[in-house]
Design a protein around this motif. Structure first.
Motif, mmCIF file in Angstrom:
data_model
loop_
_atom_site.group_PDB
_atom_site.id
_atom_site.type_symbol
_atom_site.label_atom_id
_atom_site.label_comp_id
_atom_site.label_asym_id
_atom_site.label_seq_id
_atom_site.Cartn_x
_atom_site.Cartn_y
_atom_site.Cartn_z
ATOM 1 N N HIS A 92 0.846 -1.185 0.000
ATOM 2 C CA HIS A 92 0.000 0.000 0.000
ATOM 3 C C HIS A 92 0.891 1.248 0.000
ATOM 4 C CE1 HIS A 92 -4.013 -1.755 1.592
ATOM 5 N NE2 HIS A 92 -3.312 -2.701 0.999
ATOM 6 N N LEU A 93 0.429 2.272 -0.691
ATOM 7 C CA LEU A 93 1.152 3.544 -0.727
ATOM 8 C C LEU A 93 0.128 4.669 -0.795
ATOM 9 C CD1 LEU A 93 3.997 4.746 -0.749
ATOM 10 C CD2 LEU A 93 3.998 4.567 -3.238
ATOM 11 N N THR A 94 0.322 5.714 0.005
ATOM 12 C CA THR A 94 -0.647 6.811 0.064
ATOM 13 C C THR A 94 0.009 8.146 -0.260
ATOM 14 O OG1 THR A 94 -0.349 7.499 2.379
ATOM 15 C CG2 THR A 94 -1.736 5.554 1.988
ATOM 16 N N VAL A 119 -0.849 -0.985 -4.128
ATOM 17 C CA VAL A 119 -2.226 -0.548 -3.893
ATOM 18 C C VAL A 119 -2.146 0.954 -3.618
ATOM 19 C CG1 VAL A 119 -4.307 -0.804 -2.494
ATOM 20 C CG2 VAL A 119 -2.857 -2.804 -2.965
ATOM 21 N N ALA A 120 -2.578 1.744 -4.591
ATOM 22 C CA ALA A 120 -2.411 3.200 -4.542
ATOM 23 C C ALA A 120 -3.658 3.848 -3.957
ATOM 24 C CB ALA A 120 -2.145 3.735 -5.950
ATOM 25 N N LEU A 121 -3.489 4.543 -2.845
ATOM 26 C CA LEU A 121 -4.607 5.122 -2.108
ATOM 27 C C LEU A 121 -4.318 6.587 -1.772
ATOM 28 C CD1 LEU A 121 -4.875 2.198 0.442
ATOM 29 C CD2 LEU A 121 -6.405 2.545 -1.507
ATOM 30 N N ARG A 122 -5.354 7.390 -1.736
ATOM 31 C CA ARG A 122 -5.150 8.761 -1.255
ATOM 32 C C ARG A 122 -4.681 8.731 0.185
ATOM 33 N NH1 ARG A 122 -9.889 12.551 0.675
ATOM 34 N NH2 ARG A 122 -9.401 11.298 2.516
ATOM 35 N N GLY A 123 -5.335 7.930 1.008
ATOM 36 C CA GLY A 123 -4.957 7.798 2.413
ATOM 37 C C GLY A 123 -5.786 8.676 3.324
ATOM 38 N N ASP A 124 -5.843 8.274 4.595
ATOM 39 C CA ASP A 124 -6.577 9.028 5.605
ATOM 40 C C ASP A 124 -5.665 10.044 6.271
ATOM 41 O OD1 ASP A 124 -8.910 7.501 5.207
ATOM 42 O OD2 ASP A 124 -8.131 5.919 6.514
ATOM 43 N N PRO A 125 -6.228 11.177 6.701
ATOM 44 C CA PRO A 125 -5.411 12.159 7.432
ATOM 45 C C PRO A 125 -4.781 11.524 8.663
ATOM 46 C CG PRO A 125 -7.549 13.079 6.850
ATOM 47 C CD PRO A 125 -7.620 11.618 6.540
ATOM 48 N N PRO A 126 -3.579 11.970 9.037
ATOM 49 C CA PRO A 126 -2.908 11.350 10.181
ATOM 50 C C PRO A 126 -3.586 11.607 11.512
ATOM 51 C CG PRO A 126 -1.658 13.231 9.350
ATOM 52 C CD PRO A 126 -2.753 12.975 8.371
ATOM 53 N N ARG A 127 -4.442 12.607 11.575
ATOM 54 C CA ARG A 127 -5.157 12.912 12.818
ATOM 55 C C ARG A 127 -6.648 12.763 12.573
ATOM 56 N NH1 ARG A 127 -0.706 15.464 12.153
ATOM 57 N NH2 ARG A 127 -1.644 16.776 10.542
ATOM 58 N N ALA A 128 -7.301 11.941 13.393
ATOM 59 C CA ALA A 128 -8.722 11.630 13.221
ATOM 60 C C ALA A 128 -9.561 12.903 13.261
ATOM 61 C CB ALA A 128 -9.183 10.668 14.317
ATOM 62 N N HIS A 135 -0.236 17.502 0.381
ATOM 63 C CA HIS A 135 1.076 18.111 0.608
ATOM 64 C C HIS A 135 1.311 19.144 -0.500
ATOM 65 C CE1 HIS A 135 5.466 18.471 0.675
ATOM 66 N NE2 HIS A 135 5.454 17.899 1.881
ATOM 67 N N PRO A 136 1.890 20.307 -0.173
ATOM 68 C CA PRO A 136 2.098 21.345 -1.198
ATOM 69 C C PRO A 136 2.849 20.849 -2.433
ATOM 70 C CG PRO A 136 2.608 22.199 0.983
ATOM 71 C CD PRO A 136 2.365 20.732 1.157
ATOM 72 N N ASP A 137 3.774 19.910 -2.231
ATOM 73 C CA ASP A 137 4.545 19.364 -3.351
ATOM 74 C C ASP A 137 4.181 17.902 -3.622
ATOM 75 O OD1 ASP A 137 6.068 21.748 -3.653
ATOM 76 O OD2 ASP A 137 7.285 21.136 -1.917
ATOM 77 N N GLY A 138 2.988 17.494 -3.145
ATOM 78 C CA GLY A 138 2.634 16.086 -3.238
ATOM 79 C C GLY A 138 1.577 15.791 -4.288
ATOM 80 N N TYR A 139 1.152 14.564 -4.307
ATOM 81 C CA TYR A 139 0.063 14.140 -5.184
ATOM 82 C C TYR A 139 -1.262 14.539 -4.535
ATOM 83 C CZ TYR A 139 3.501 11.351 -7.743
ATOM 84 O OH TYR A 139 4.586 10.954 -8.495
ATOM 85 N N ALA A 140 -2.137 15.124 -5.326
ATOM 86 C CA ALA A 140 -3.369 15.685 -4.775
ATOM 87 C C ALA A 140 -4.469 14.657 -4.601
ATOM 88 C CB ALA A 140 -3.872 16.820 -5.672
ATOM 89 N N SER A 141 -4.352 13.514 -5.272
ATOM 90 C CA SER A 141 -5.419 12.518 -5.226
ATOM 91 C C SER A 141 -4.852 11.161 -5.591
ATOM 92 C CB SER A 141 -6.538 12.881 -6.214
ATOM 93 O OG SER A 141 -6.060 12.752 -7.553
ATOM 94 N N ALA A 142 -5.671 10.124 -5.385
ATOM 95 C CA ALA A 142 -5.231 8.785 -5.762
ATOM 96 C C ALA A 142 -5.020 8.674 -7.269
ATOM 97 C CB ALA A 142 -6.243 7.752 -5.282
#
Length: 313
Positions: A92-94, A119-128, A135-142
């Motif tokens: 899995h990778l988010t 398994v490519a996922l957007r992922g859940d925020p680290p804080r519930a 991320h400003p320099d990251g992938y915006a969506s799955a």
């Protein structure tokens, strides 16, 4: 989707004979694990991998914590599965809390370790309770992540799919549109969030087909051994828990063996009815325990290779 004659005959057989009588075992299975935190948990995980290995899984996958919190443990677990078992393993990778460069580096490390499936996922925020913020320099969506991983290497890619719309989706239609974008970006299949009614999956499959989606949609199956834990998990992912399930598990809190029997029965019946509707690949969320998934596979006719050959003789 209009049922085929073969599916109608299979459905009739499912209700006119013992539910699991002579199911031919013509299905593929895959299993999800999570990276262990302790030596004891690691021992349990590897016992489970070895117990399920004879069922010749299509692949096994290993989850990835919010914000990459299990990055190293996920990598080590997947790499060991590839190295020591020969089972195709998916990592899995988010997108959460990581730049494109960081994610691409993780993906290249997987490729170098022999991992060919992500398994490519957007992922859940680290804080519930928080909303996902890219991320400003990251992938915006799955979908962006899928496209980026395809640029890194020719990975086989699976993505998440939601028979009951994702909590962040504005509508069922919007959710299926997003699934289509992930598949169009290069993913081969969608693996669904867990659910508990066959019609939930069939309605979703029909809606996806109406949208023009032809990729494989694999139902994710969660055998429930702890009902209180299930309710918490379901609340976080917009999954409906039928009232009848609560009544079935009522009074079993201090009876683990009885709970296991009920859990296996409920999940196996769900799989059997999905099978009658044409499903031939099931993805089991094992929670790192093999017993329930193994029992369900057995009832569906899946046997270790040697046993299957003896039965056919």
């Amino acid at each position: 989707m209009t049922p085929t004659l073969a599916q109608m005959n299979e459905a009739a057989r499912a209700v006119s004979t013992p539910l699991f009588a002579d199911v031919p075992g013509d299905i593929a299975v895959s299993f999800e694990f999570f990276p262990p935190k302790t030596e004891a948990m690691e021992a349990t995980l590897w016992q489970s991998v070895e117990a399920l290995r004879p069922l010749d899984p299509r692949f096994v996958s290993v989850t990835y914590g919010a914000g990459g919190s299990t990055r190293e443990r996920t990598h080590n677990t997947v790499a060991r599965i590839v190295r020591e078992t020969g089972i195709p393993a998916a990592a899995h990778l988010t997108c959460v809390d990581a730049s494109r460069g960081e994610i691409d580096e993780v993906a290249r490390a997987y490729w170098d370790a022999g991992v060919r499936h992500i398994v490519a996922l957007r992922g859940d925020p680290p804080r519930a309770g928080e909303k996902f913020v890219a991320h400003p320099d990251g992938y915006a969506s799955a979908a962006d992540l899928v496209a980026g991983l395809k640029r890194v290497a020719d990975f086989e890619l699976s993505v998440g799919a939601y028979p009951e719309p994702h909590p962040d989706a504005t509508s069922e239609t919007a959710d299926i549109d997003h699934l289509a974008r992930k598949l169009d970006a290069g993913a081969q299949r969608g693996i669904t969030q867990f659910f508990f009614e066959p019609d939930t999956f069939f309605r979703f499959r029909d809606a996806a087909a109406a949208r023009g989606i032809t990729a494989e949609l694999v139902p994710g199956i969660l055998p429930v051994s702890n009902f209180a834990q299930l309710k918490k998990m379901a609340a976080g992912c917009n999954t409906a828990v039928p009232a009848w399930m609560g009544r079935l598990f009522e009074g079993l809190d201090d009876k683990p063996a009885a709970r296991q029997l009920v859990a296996a029965t409920v999940a196996a019946e769900l799989c059997r009815r999905l099978y009658a509707g044409g499903v031939r690949h099931f993805h089991f969320y094992t929670l790192n325990r093999a017993e329930l998934a193994y029992a369900i596979c057995h009832m569906l006719g899946v046997r270790p290779a040697a046993t299957a050959q003896e039965l056919a003789a």
